[in-house]
Design an enzyme around this catalytic site. Structure first.
Site, PDB file in Angstrom:
ATOM      1  N   THR A  29     -30.245  68.601  -7.148  1.00 30.28           N
ATOM      2  CA  THR A  29     -30.030  67.872  -8.389  1.00 30.28           C
ATOM      3  C   THR A  29     -28.611  67.333  -8.535  1.00 30.28           C
ATOM      4  O   THR A  29     -27.660  67.873  -7.950  1.00 30.28           O
ATOM      5  CB  THR A  29     -30.327  68.809  -9.579  1.00 30.28           C
ATOM      6  OG1 THR A  29     -29.998  68.168 -10.820  1.00 30.28           O
ATOM      7  CG2 THR A  29     -29.498  70.078  -9.497  1.00 30.28           C
ATOM      8  N   ASP A  30     -28.484  66.289  -9.341  1.00 24.55           N
ATOM      9  CA  ASP A  30     -27.171  65.769  -9.717  1.00 24.55           C
ATOM     10  C   ASP A  30     -26.384  66.769 -10.562  1.00 24.55           C
ATOM     11  O   ASP A  30     -25.152  66.655 -10.692  1.00 24.55           O
ATOM     12  CB  ASP A  30     -27.329  64.448 -10.489  1.00 24.55           C
ATOM     13  CG  ASP A  30     -28.238  64.571 -11.704  1.00 24.55           C
ATOM     14  OD1 ASP A  30     -29.194  65.380 -11.670  1.00 24.55           O
ATOM     15  OD2 ASP A  30     -28.009  63.855 -12.699  1.00 24.55           O
TER      16      ASP A  30
ATOM     17  N   GLN B  98     -44.647  67.269 -10.987  1.00 22.02           N
ATOM     18  CA  GLN B  98     -44.691  65.802 -10.919  1.00 22.02           C
ATOM     19  C   GLN B  98     -44.297  65.283  -9.538  1.00 22.02           C
ATOM     20  O   GLN B  98     -44.879  64.309  -9.043  1.00 22.02           O
ATOM     21  CB  GLN B  98     -43.824  65.181 -12.011  1.00 22.02           C
ATOM     22  CG  GLN B  98     -42.357  65.539 -11.988  1.00 22.02           C
ATOM     23  CD  GLN B  98     -41.586  64.810 -13.094  1.00 22.02           C
ATOM     24  OE1 GLN B  98     -42.095  63.891 -13.746  1.00 22.02           O
ATOM     25  NE2 GLN B  98     -40.351  65.224 -13.317  1.00 22.02           N
TER      26      GLN B  98
ATOM     27  N   TRP C 220     -32.703  62.634 -12.681  1.00 18.75           N
ATOM     28  CA  TRP C 220     -33.468  62.087 -13.798  1.00 18.75           C
ATOM     29  C   TRP C 220     -34.882  61.690 -13.375  1.00 18.75           C
ATOM     30  O   TRP C 220     -35.348  60.572 -13.618  1.00 18.75           O
ATOM     31  CB  TRP C 220     -32.744  60.886 -14.395  1.00 18.75           C
ATOM     32  CG  TRP C 220     -31.413  61.193 -15.018  1.00 18.75           C
ATOM     33  CD1 TRP C 220     -30.598  62.259 -14.767  1.00 18.75           C
ATOM     34  CD2 TRP C 220     -30.726  60.378 -15.982  1.00 18.75           C
ATOM     35  NE1 TRP C 220     -29.443  62.161 -15.512  1.00 18.75           N
ATOM     36  CE2 TRP C 220     -29.495  61.026 -16.263  1.00 18.75           C
ATOM     37  CE3 TRP C 220     -30.997  59.166 -16.602  1.00 18.75           C
ATOM     38  CZ2 TRP C 220     -28.566  60.502 -17.173  1.00 18.75           C
ATOM     39  CZ3 TRP C 220     -30.076  58.653 -17.505  1.00 18.75           C
ATOM     40  CH2 TRP C 220     -28.884  59.318 -17.793  1.00 18.75           C
TER      41      TRP C 220
ATOM     42  N   TYR D 224     -28.470  76.241 -14.704  1.00 21.89           N
ATOM     43  CA  TYR D 224     -29.445  75.517 -13.882  1.00 21.89           C
ATOM     44  C   TYR D 224     -28.744  74.901 -12.676  1.00 21.89           C
ATOM     45  O   TYR D 224     -29.188  75.068 -11.529  1.00 21.89           O
ATOM     46  CB  TYR D 224     -30.137  74.437 -14.709  1.00 21.89           C
ATOM     47  CG  TYR D 224     -30.886  73.428 -13.876  1.00 21.89           C
ATOM     48  CD1 TYR D 224     -32.078  73.758 -13.240  1.00 21.89           C
ATOM     49  CD2 TYR D 224     -30.382  72.129 -13.710  1.00 21.89           C
ATOM     50  CE1 TYR D 224     -32.749  72.824 -12.460  1.00 21.89           C
ATOM     51  CE2 TYR D 224     -31.059  71.197 -12.941  1.00 21.89           C
ATOM     52  CZ  TYR D 224     -32.232  71.547 -12.315  1.00 21.89           C
ATOM     53  OH  TYR D 224     -32.893  70.635 -11.546  1.00 21.89           O
TER      54      TYR D 224
ATOM     55  N   LYS E  82     -29.206  75.799  -8.604  1.00 21.93           N
ATOM     56  CA  LYS E  82     -29.578  74.811  -7.583  1.00 21.93           C
ATOM     57  C   LYS E  82     -28.511  74.736  -6.489  1.00 21.93           C
ATOM     58  O   LYS E  82     -28.845  74.590  -5.298  1.00 21.93           O
ATOM     59  CB  LYS E  82     -29.785  73.439  -8.228  1.00 21.93           C
ATOM     60  CG  LYS E  82     -30.976  73.356  -9.178  1.00 21.93           C
ATOM     61  CD  LYS E  82     -32.300  73.596  -8.484  1.00 21.93           C
ATOM     62  CE  LYS E  82     -32.718  72.417  -7.638  1.00 21.93           C
ATOM     63  NZ  LYS E  82     -34.068  72.622  -7.032  1.00 21.93           N
TER      64      LYS E  82
ATOM     65  N   ASP F 253     -48.388  77.129  -5.811  1.00 21.35           N
ATOM     66  CA  ASP F 253     -47.554  76.949  -6.999  1.00 21.35           C
ATOM     67  C   ASP F 253     -47.745  78.155  -7.908  1.00 21.35           C
ATOM     68  O   ASP F 253     -48.674  78.949  -7.738  1.00 21.35           O
ATOM     69  CB  ASP F 253     -47.925  75.659  -7.738  1.00 21.35           C
ATOM     70  CG  ASP F 253     -46.728  75.080  -8.488  1.00 21.35           C
ATOM     71  OD1 ASP F 253     -45.794  75.835  -8.804  1.00 21.35           O
ATOM     72  OD2 ASP F 253     -46.733  73.860  -8.751  1.00 21.35           O
TER      73      ASP F 253
END
Length: 307
Positions: A109-110, A11, A158, A133, A137, A30
């Site tokens: 990522t958060d 995405q 998100w 996860y 990261k 990819d």
């Protein structure tokens, strides 16, 4: 500029491609590719030897790594696969970039944070991932830093769009299938439209290009859209926006529930709001409005459905 985009069918990758094409010639790779994707080359990104061979053949000046293992719960039982894509692949790309004076743009990522804070996390806040996860990261961030390459790492949160697998699409599907829904209300974060993240990426790269020798703002930066919500709040905003756009006939009955109502393999941080003041003050990048972005995303989805 010769550019390599990994994760081009995801995405974020789909939103990045047209913006990168404005900067140079883009090679897309990819793990998988859609049937209608005529530009992405399929490569096993977990085979780092083959990745390095591919890098040597294509000689990118800019590597944009949007490839990621994002199955948060599945990572708990597939740690090797998660670390291979989220940590070892970025490390491989970064070391090649260091040896060949290329620039690396990477996404994190958060979930590198524990969620124990009660104010937005700055770039230098102490990390403490709660799941594999997040650990993978964070390991990717550290591998990039250790390489010594010129790099920009964008931590975000998100992420959603009108394609792929994300919370917006899942909620819209469930709203059509069920009259009532229960959604977690005690996890708080900032939803981010993939297109906005791509726009920010393009802006950063343009600023690097304007200072080819003098740019010094390398490292980790936080970007997420402007809007702090719970998953429950976000679901309500999705349904109200979709109803207004004519994509739903009714609002489902909603029940707010705690995280414990949906036991999952991976523990999620309860609070993962990112502080975006540094990227705003340093680069003049103002986070986009959550409401306006969600409206635009759902409006595009409606337009696509009508075609």
């Amino acid at each position: 500029m010769n550019i390599l985009l990994t994760g081009s069918s995801g995405q974020l990758g789909q939103e990045l491609l047209p913006r990168l094409q404005a900067l140079g010639t883009v090679t897309c790779v990819d793990q998988v590719a859609r049937d209608d994707d005529k530009v992405t080359q399929r490569h096993d990104l977990s085979d780092l030897n083959r990745v390095e061979i591919f890098l040597n053949r294509t000689q990118p000046e800019l590597i944009v790594n949007a490839a990621a293992y994002t199955a948060v719960d599945q990572a708990e039982t597939e740690p090797e696969a998660a670390f291979r894509i989220n940590a070892e692949l970025p490390g491989c790309l970064a070391r090649w970039a260091s040896r060949n004076d290329a620039l690396l743009l990477h996404y994190s990522t958060d979930y590198v944070f524990s969620g124990e804070a009660r104010e937005p996390y700055r770039e230098d806040a102490r990390t403490g991932p709660l799941n594999l996860y997040g650990e993978s990261k964070l390991a990717g961030e550290r591998a990039i830093s250790a390489s010594g390459c010129r790099h920009l790492v964008l931590r975000t949160s998100w992420v959603y769009s009108g394609h792929g697998n994300n919370f917006v699409l899942t909620m819209l599907r469930l709203a059509r299938e069920r009259p009532s829904l229960s959604v977690v209300s005690d996890q708080t974060g900032c939803p981010t439209w993939a297109r906005n993240l791509a726009r920010v990426s393009s802006s950063l790269l343009e600023q690097v290009g304007r200072q080819p020798a003098g740019f010094s703002h390398w490292g980790i930066w936080h970007y997420c859209d402007n809007g702090v919500v719970s998953w429950f709040d976000f679901a309500m905003a999705i349904f109200e926006t979709a109803l207004e756009a004519g994509m739903l006939n009714r609002l489902p009955d909603m029940t707010a529930v705690p995280t414990e109502a949906f036991p999952q393999a991976a523990t999620r941080p309860l609070y993962s709001v990112l502080d975006t003041s540094a990227i705003r003050e340093t680069f003049g990048i103002k986070p986009a409005s959550l409401q306006a972005s969600l409206r635009a995303c759902i409006g595009e989805m409606r337009h696509h459905d009508e075609q």
